[in-house]
Design a protein around this motif. Structure first.
Motif, PDB file in Angstrom:
ATOM      1  N   MET A   1       0.850  -1.170   0.000  1.00  0.00           N
ATOM      2  CA  MET A   1       0.000   0.000   0.000  1.00  0.00           C
ATOM      3  C   MET A   1       0.896   1.233   0.000  1.00  0.00           C
ATOM      4  SD  MET A   1      -3.084   1.366   2.484  1.00  0.00           S
ATOM      5  CE  MET A   1      -2.509   0.555   3.900  1.00  0.00           C
ATOM      6  N   LYS A   2       0.546   2.196  -0.857  1.00  0.00           N
ATOM      7  CA  LYS A   2       1.256   3.472  -0.917  1.00  0.00           C
ATOM      8  C   LYS A   2       0.357   4.562  -0.371  1.00  0.00           C
ATOM      9  CE  LYS A   2       3.614   2.409  -5.239  1.00  0.00           C
ATOM     10  NZ  LYS A   2       3.740   2.850  -6.639  1.00  0.00           N
ATOM     11  N   LYS A   3       0.919   5.439   0.463  1.00  0.00           N
ATOM     12  CA  LYS A   3       0.196   6.587   0.993  1.00  0.00           C
ATOM     13  C   LYS A   3       0.890   7.852   0.500  1.00  0.00           C
ATOM     14  CE  LYS A   3      -1.013   4.410   5.372  1.00  0.00           C
ATOM     15  NZ  LYS A   3      -0.890   4.512   6.833  1.00  0.00           N
ATOM     16  N   SER A   4       0.096   8.823   0.092  1.00  0.00           N
ATOM     17  CA  SER A   4       0.668  10.101  -0.313  1.00  0.00           C
ATOM     18  C   SER A   4      -0.360  11.200  -0.091  1.00  0.00           C
ATOM     19  CB  SER A   4       1.111  10.060  -1.776  1.00  0.00           C
ATOM     20  OG  SER A   4       0.013   9.768  -2.619  1.00  0.00           O
ATOM     21  N   ASP A   5       0.111  12.430  -0.145  1.00  0.00           N
ATOM     22  CA  ASP A   5      -0.767  13.579  -0.012  1.00  0.00           C
ATOM     23  C   ASP A   5      -0.851  14.286  -1.352  1.00  0.00           C
ATOM     24  OD1 ASP A   5      -1.338  13.323   2.771  1.00  0.00           O
ATOM     25  OD2 ASP A   5       0.673  14.040   3.195  1.00  0.00           O
ATOM     26  N   VAL A   6      -2.048  14.745  -1.678  1.00  0.00           N
ATOM     27  CA  VAL A   6      -2.306  15.437  -2.937  1.00  0.00           C
ATOM     28  C   VAL A   6      -2.983  16.760  -2.603  1.00  0.00           C
ATOM     29  CG1 VAL A   6      -3.574  15.311  -5.123  1.00  0.00           C
ATOM     30  CG2 VAL A   6      -2.616  13.237  -4.128  1.00  0.00           C
ATOM     31  N   MET A   7      -2.571  17.826  -3.296  1.00  0.00           N
ATOM     32  CA  MET A   7      -3.208  19.119  -3.092  1.00  0.00           C
ATOM     33  C   MET A   7      -3.774  19.615  -4.418  1.00  0.00           C
ATOM     34  SD  MET A   7      -1.786  22.680  -1.505  1.00  0.00           S
ATOM     35  CE  MET A   7      -1.726  22.012   0.135  1.00  0.00           C
ATOM     36  N   CYS A   8      -4.990  20.103  -4.384  1.00  0.00           N
ATOM     37  CA  CYS A   8      -5.622  20.662  -5.571  1.00  0.00           C
ATOM     38  C   CYS A   8      -4.916  21.980  -5.913  1.00  0.00           C
ATOM     39  CB  CYS A   8      -7.107  20.906  -5.330  1.00  0.00           C
ATOM     40  SG  CYS A   8      -7.930  21.700  -6.738  1.00  0.00           S
ATOM     41  N   PRO A   9      -4.407  22.115  -7.139  1.00  0.00           N
ATOM     42  CA  PRO A   9      -3.721  23.353  -7.501  1.00  0.00           C
ATOM     43  C   PRO A   9      -4.679  24.536  -7.669  1.00  0.00           C
ATOM     44  CG  PRO A   9      -3.859  21.913  -9.397  1.00  0.00           C
ATOM     45  CD  PRO A   9      -4.388  21.132  -8.218  1.00  0.00           C
ATOM     46  N   SER A  10      -5.952  24.248  -7.802  1.00  0.00           N
ATOM     47  CA  SER A  10      -6.927  25.302  -8.027  1.00  0.00           C
ATOM     48  C   SER A  10      -7.422  25.936  -6.731  1.00  0.00           C
ATOM     49  CB  SER A  10      -8.109  24.747  -8.829  1.00  0.00           C
ATOM     50  OG  SER A  10      -9.068  25.732  -9.053  1.00  0.00           O
ATOM     51  N   CYS A  11      -7.869  25.111  -5.768  1.00  0.00           N
ATOM     52  CA  CYS A  11      -8.463  25.658  -4.535  1.00  0.00           C
ATOM     53  C   CYS A  11      -7.655  25.328  -3.282  1.00  0.00           C
ATOM     54  CB  CYS A  11      -9.896  25.161  -4.376  1.00  0.00           C
ATOM     55  SG  CYS A  11     -10.014  23.421  -3.915  1.00  0.00           S
ATOM     56  N   ARG A  12      -6.577  24.556  -3.421  1.00  0.00           N
ATOM     57  CA  ARG A  12      -5.681  24.192  -2.316  1.00  0.00           C
ATOM     58  C   ARG A  12      -6.272  23.202  -1.319  1.00  0.00           C
ATOM     59  NH1 ARG A  12      -1.054  25.377  -4.210  1.00  0.00           N
ATOM     60  NH2 ARG A  12      -0.027  26.221  -2.417  1.00  0.00           N
ATOM     61  N   ALA A  13      -7.313  22.491  -1.700  1.00  0.00           N
ATOM     62  CA  ALA A  13      -7.840  21.429  -0.837  1.00  0.00           C
ATOM     63  C   ALA A  13      -6.799  20.315  -0.755  1.00  0.00           C
ATOM     64  CB  ALA A  13      -9.153  20.884  -1.391  1.00  0.00           C
ATOM     65  N   GLY A  14      -6.665  19.704   0.422  1.00  0.00           N
ATOM     66  CA  GLY A  14      -5.693  18.638   0.612  1.00  0.00           C
ATOM     67  C   GLY A  14      -6.368  17.281   0.727  1.00  0.00           C
ATOM     68  N   TYR A  15      -5.761  16.270   0.129  1.00  0.00           N
ATOM     69  CA  TYR A  15      -6.294  14.910   0.132  1.00  0.00           C
ATOM     70  C   TYR A  15      -5.221  13.930   0.557  1.00  0.00           C
ATOM     71  CZ  TYR A  15     -10.116  16.775  -2.651  1.00  0.00           C
ATOM     72  OH  TYR A  15     -11.198  17.503  -3.081  1.00  0.00           O
ATOM     73  N   ARG A  16      -5.627  12.863   1.233  1.00  0.00           N
ATOM     74  CA  ARG A  16      -4.770  11.707   1.480  1.00  0.00           C
ATOM     75  C   ARG A  16      -5.114  10.704   0.383  1.00  0.00           C
ATOM     76  NH1 ARG A  16      -1.221   9.168   5.191  1.00  0.00           N
ATOM     77  NH2 ARG A  16      -0.783  11.360   5.510  1.00  0.00           N
ATOM     78  N   ARG A  17      -4.096  10.203  -0.310  1.00  0.00           N
ATOM     79  CA  ARG A  17      -4.287   9.243  -1.403  1.00  0.00           C
ATOM     80  C   ARG A  17      -3.733   7.898  -0.963  1.00  0.00           C
ATOM     81  NH1 ARG A  17      -1.598   6.890  -5.628  1.00  0.00           N
ATOM     82  NH2 ARG A  17      -2.692   6.811  -7.629  1.00  0.00           N
ATOM     83  N   LEU A  18      -4.554   6.865  -1.065  1.00  0.00           N
ATOM     84  CA  LEU A  18      -4.147   5.498  -0.732  1.00  0.00           C
ATOM     85  C   LEU A  18      -4.241   4.646  -1.988  1.00  0.00           C
ATOM     86  CD1 LEU A  18      -6.169   5.065   2.562  1.00  0.00           C
ATOM     87  CD2 LEU A  18      -3.766   5.633   2.352  1.00  0.00           C
ATOM     88  N   GLU A  19      -3.181   3.911  -2.273  1.00  0.00           N
ATOM     89  CA  GLU A  19      -3.151   3.057  -3.460  1.00  0.00           C
ATOM     90  C   GLU A  19      -2.834   1.628  -3.037  1.00  0.00           C
ATOM     91  OE1 GLU A  19      -0.553   2.553  -7.561  1.00  0.00           O
ATOM     92  OE2 GLU A  19      -0.645   4.496  -6.575  1.00  0.00           O
TER      93      GLU A  19
END
Length: 72
Positions: A1-19
């Motif tokens: 499992m890979k964990k990473s953080d993603v940020m929307c370049p438009s509104c700066r919302a932050g997400y945790r991404r799990l693969e």
């Protein structure tokens, strides 16, 4: 499992991404839940999940914060 953080370049919302590579996912797109900006195109080779972790500040709040920092 890979964990990473993603940020929307438009509104700066932050997400945790799990693969999860041991499980197949579905084809499609993931768009920002706040502004609908396309964040990722999914090919279905892995199961991917996103969770909103940082809600963006409203534009007016950002302007007010900026004004306070420059002493207006």
């Amino acid at each position: 499992m890979k964990k990473s953080d993603v940020m929307c370049p438009s509104c700066r919302a932050g997400y945790r991404r799990l693969e999860l590579n041991s499980r197949r996912g579905t084809n499609g797109e993931f768009r920002c839940l706040v502004c609908s900006h396309l964040l990722e195109t999914l090919d279905g080779s892995a199961s991917v999940a996103f969770r909103l972790t940082v809600q963006p500040m409203m534009k007016a709040q950002l302007v007010a914060l900026r004004d306070r920092q420059v002493g207006r």
